[in-house]
Scaffold this active site. Structure first.
Site, PDB file in Angstrom:
ATOM      1  N   TYR A   1      35.984  49.605  35.975  1.00  0.00           N
ATOM      2  CA  TYR A   1      35.634  49.333  37.367  1.00  0.00           C
ATOM      3  C   TYR A   1      35.889  47.888  37.758  1.00  0.00           C
ATOM      4  O   TYR A   1      35.708  47.519  38.917  1.00  0.00           O
ATOM      5  CB  TYR A   1      34.181  49.721  37.643  1.00  0.00           C
ATOM      6  CG  TYR A   1      34.000  51.206  37.646  1.00  0.00           C
ATOM      7  CD1 TYR A   1      34.067  51.910  36.456  1.00  0.00           C
ATOM      8  CD2 TYR A   1      33.810  51.919  38.817  1.00  0.00           C
ATOM      9  CE1 TYR A   1      33.930  53.281  36.430  1.00  0.00           C
ATOM     10  CE2 TYR A   1      33.673  53.291  38.800  1.00  0.00           C
ATOM     11  CZ  TYR A   1      33.735  53.963  37.608  1.00  0.00           C
ATOM     12  OH  TYR A   1      33.610  55.320  37.592  1.00  0.00           O
TER      13      TYR A   1
ATOM     14  N   LYS B   1      32.553  56.086  23.271  1.00  0.00           N
ATOM     15  CA  LYS B   1      33.776  56.666  22.717  1.00  0.00           C
ATOM     16  C   LYS B   1      34.249  55.721  21.606  1.00  0.00           C
ATOM     17  O   LYS B   1      35.447  55.397  21.496  1.00  0.00           O
ATOM     18  CB  LYS B   1      34.821  56.812  23.844  1.00  0.00           C
ATOM     19  CG  LYS B   1      36.000  57.656  23.483  1.00  0.00           C
ATOM     20  CD  LYS B   1      35.690  59.134  23.368  1.00  0.00           C
ATOM     21  CE  LYS B   1      36.858  59.910  22.812  1.00  0.00           C
ATOM     22  NZ  LYS B   1      36.514  61.296  22.442  1.00  0.00           N
TER      23      LYS B   1
ATOM     24  N   ASP C   1      31.897  62.708  24.617  1.00  0.00           N
ATOM     25  CA  ASP C   1      32.318  64.100  24.891  1.00  0.00           C
ATOM     26  C   ASP C   1      31.270  65.071  24.358  1.00  0.00           C
ATOM     27  O   ASP C   1      31.009  66.123  24.958  1.00  0.00           O
ATOM     28  CB  ASP C   1      33.717  64.415  24.350  1.00  0.00           C
ATOM     29  CG  ASP C   1      34.115  63.612  23.140  1.00  0.00           C
ATOM     30  OD1 ASP C   1      33.580  62.511  22.957  1.00  0.00           O
ATOM     31  OD2 ASP C   1      34.947  64.079  22.355  1.00  0.00           O
TER      32      ASP C   1
ATOM     33  N   ASP D   1      29.198  57.135  34.861  1.00  0.00           N
ATOM     34  CA  ASP D   1      29.485  57.710  36.174  1.00  0.00           C
ATOM     35  C   ASP D   1      29.644  59.229  36.035  1.00  0.00           C
ATOM     36  O   ASP D   1      29.033  60.016  36.765  1.00  0.00           O
ATOM     37  CB  ASP D   1      30.785  57.079  36.693  1.00  0.00           C
ATOM     38  CG  ASP D   1      31.072  57.418  38.137  1.00  0.00           C
ATOM     39  OD1 ASP D   1      30.238  58.084  38.758  1.00  0.00           O
ATOM     40  OD2 ASP D   1      32.140  57.016  38.642  1.00  0.00           O
TER      41      ASP D   1
END
Ligand code: NAD
Length: 497
Positions: free
Chosen positions: A135, A182, A215, A239
């Site tokens: 972002y 991740k 995930d 988000d």
């Protein structure tokens, strides 16, 4: 009689359905406040589409900034980013202006709202880092057809948000913090986030701490959402999973959020301006009303926050005033649904009523004293801690249509006496000196040059001379120094290196 407490609040009605939900929320807060001698000094302020249309390309005018600087608290409707006005989002501008680094989205099962997870006891908070990561919006075309975005994660930003998550857990009497990342793929950015979560966890015992790959969080959230308590994640992942979380308990009409900085807090619904419903008095205002209860707690008005939240829960539980989105989900007649203003009236009528089928908001733990924790070490002190870096090479990202074999041979010959060409990679996979088994030429390679002597510390002059030599063969897109600190290698290896 207790003295009248007054709270100045900046109210940004915003765009589309914003003014309707803002008015509904303001009426409820004024009515609830009046019952307990609390009053709000609303400073109405503009932001978003109307401001862009007046030619202010920031979307957030000076008067609005000044009001928030004064009040330190804003209740905000959704802001549109009209296409063709510089593409800057006024929401992102507000976040950056006031460095509201923590985005908080609580998700709780609500009475009377049909969902697939009814009765499972979903009650979680997603804590999203709000100013870093992709972002930062730093993007470049490396060639006409190769786009790149910079994922920026800082140790300081990660520590701030992870501490925020733990402190929120302590404050709300929650039991577990899940750091989601991740880190398995992104060793430095997401890896740093994961490691900081692990470093800080012991300071916050007895809160249970765990880490899950993002995930898997998505998978687990759909399979067994009640297992989650507090989840903390970097910006983009936060988000996505916070939207997923809102979907579990009834959708955007109910999804509330808060943005906290060190001195300013901005409260808003998760949903946008829903333009097709604007001005129709049909949208569900619950999301902003629940965001306002977070604001009340931030202002120290806990009883008032509980009163408003319980009135919403009791209204939904009674099932007499159901907004259009709920009626639609139930397969009912939307014509008979309660209007935005009608829902606000019903909540005002319910003030003083507690829900019976779900726990009252008043039964939740109150803010506890939070132990002050060691804060981030900044500036010179940090530099002294980590020590100097040695430069051991250069990654040279280049546009070229040469084959890997041809490029490798030519680039190796340009290395000079102190350096050697270690490898060429394409999208992170080594293509020279070993050939990749399947190779689809992207027109963009990275050449990794490293010092022949592993103990060398290359001066800039050495790298600049190399860049000059190589640039004659292939123009660079970007350049990265390869650096090593005493305890850390500052670059990842390519797949197959
Ligand atoms: P949206 O959230 O405005 O609407 C999507 C759909 O969700 C609506 O059509 C409606 O069916 C449903 N919905 C949304 N809010 C609801 C509510 N309160 N009650 C019932 N149903 C509701 O998303 P969008 O259409 O993608 O975005 C419209 C505009 O809003 C865009 O300009 C976007 O940039 C902006 N936006 C702003 C914010 C913000 O200010 N925080 C957030 C998201 C989108």
């Amino acid at each position: 009689m207790s003295p009248l407490r007054r709270h100045p609040v900046t109210l940004i009605p915003g765009d589309g359905v914003g003014p309707e939900v803002a008015l509904a929320t303001k009426r409820i807060l004024d009515a609830a406040g009046a019952r307990v001698d609390v009053a709000f000094d609303w400073e109405e302020a503009a932001a978003g589409a109307s401001v862009f249309l007046k030619g202010d390309s920031s979307g957030v005018p000076q008067e609005t900034r000044a009001s928030i600087e004064r009040t330190r608290v804003a209740l905000k409707g959704p802001l549109e980013t009209p296409v063709g006005f510089g593409e800057k989002s006024a929401n992102v501008t507000l976040r950056k202006l006031f460095e509201t680094y923590a985005n908080i989205r609580p998700v709780r099962e609500l009475p009377g709202i049909p969902t697939r997870y009814k009765g499972e006891g979903i009650d979680m908070v997603v804590v999203r880092e709000n100013v870093e990561d992709l972002y930062a919006g730093i993007e470049h075309l490396q060639t006409h057809d190769v786009a790149q975005a910079l994922k920026l994660i800082t140790r300081k930003g990660s520590e701030k948000i992870i501490r925020f998550a733990y402190e929120l857990a302590l404050r709300e009497g929650r039991k577990k913090v899940t750091t989601a990342s991740k880190a398995n793929i992104l060793k430095f950015t997401e890896g740093m986030f994961k490691r900081i979560g692990e470093e800080l966890a012991p300071e916050y015992a007895p809160i249970e701490a765990n880490h899950l790959i993002i995930d898997n969080v998505a998978h687990q959230m759909v399979k067994d959402p009640a297992q989650f308590d507090v989840i903390v994640a970097t910006n983009l992942h936060g988000d996505i999973i916070s939207d997923l979380a809102s979907g579990l308990v009834g959708g955007l009409g109910f999804a509330s959020s808060a943005n906290y900085g060190d001195g300013v807090a901005i409260f808003e619904a998760v949903h946008g301006s829903a333009p097709k419903y604007a001005g129709k008095n049909v949208i569900n205002p619950t999301a902003l009303i629940l965001s306002a209860t977070m604001m009340l707690r931030h202002l120290g008005e806990h009883d008032l926050a509980d009163d408003v939240e319980d009135a919403v829960l009791a209204t939904l539980e009674a099932g007499k005033a159901l907004p259009q989105d709920v009626v639609r989900q139930q397969g009912g007649d939307v014509e008979a649904a309660t209007s935005t203003s009608g829902f606000a009236d019903a909540v005002i009528e319910s003030l003083g009523t507690r829900p019976t089928g779900v726990p009252s908001a008043a039964s939740r733990p109150r803010v506890k004293a939070i132990t002050p924790h060691k804060r981030w070490v900044d500036g010179e002190a940090r530099l002294a801690e980590v020590g100097p870096a040695r430069v051991v090479g250069l990654d040279y990202f280049m546009e070229t249509l040469l084959s890997p074999a041809e490029a490798g041979t030519k680039l190796a010959a340009l290395a000079g006496p102190r350096l050697e060409l270690r490898m060429l990679s394409a999208r992170g996979v080594v293509v020279w000196p070993k050939a990749a088994p399947a190779f689809d030429h992207p027109g963009f390679f990275r050449a990794r040059y490293v010092a022949r002597d592993p103990n060398d510390d290359l001066p800039d002059s050495e790298l600049l001379a190399l860049i000059e030599r190589v640039a004659h063969l292939a123009p660079w897109g970007h350049l990265e120094k390869l650096r090593v600190w005493v305890d850390t290698e500052g670059f990842t290896r390519a797949q197959g290196e």
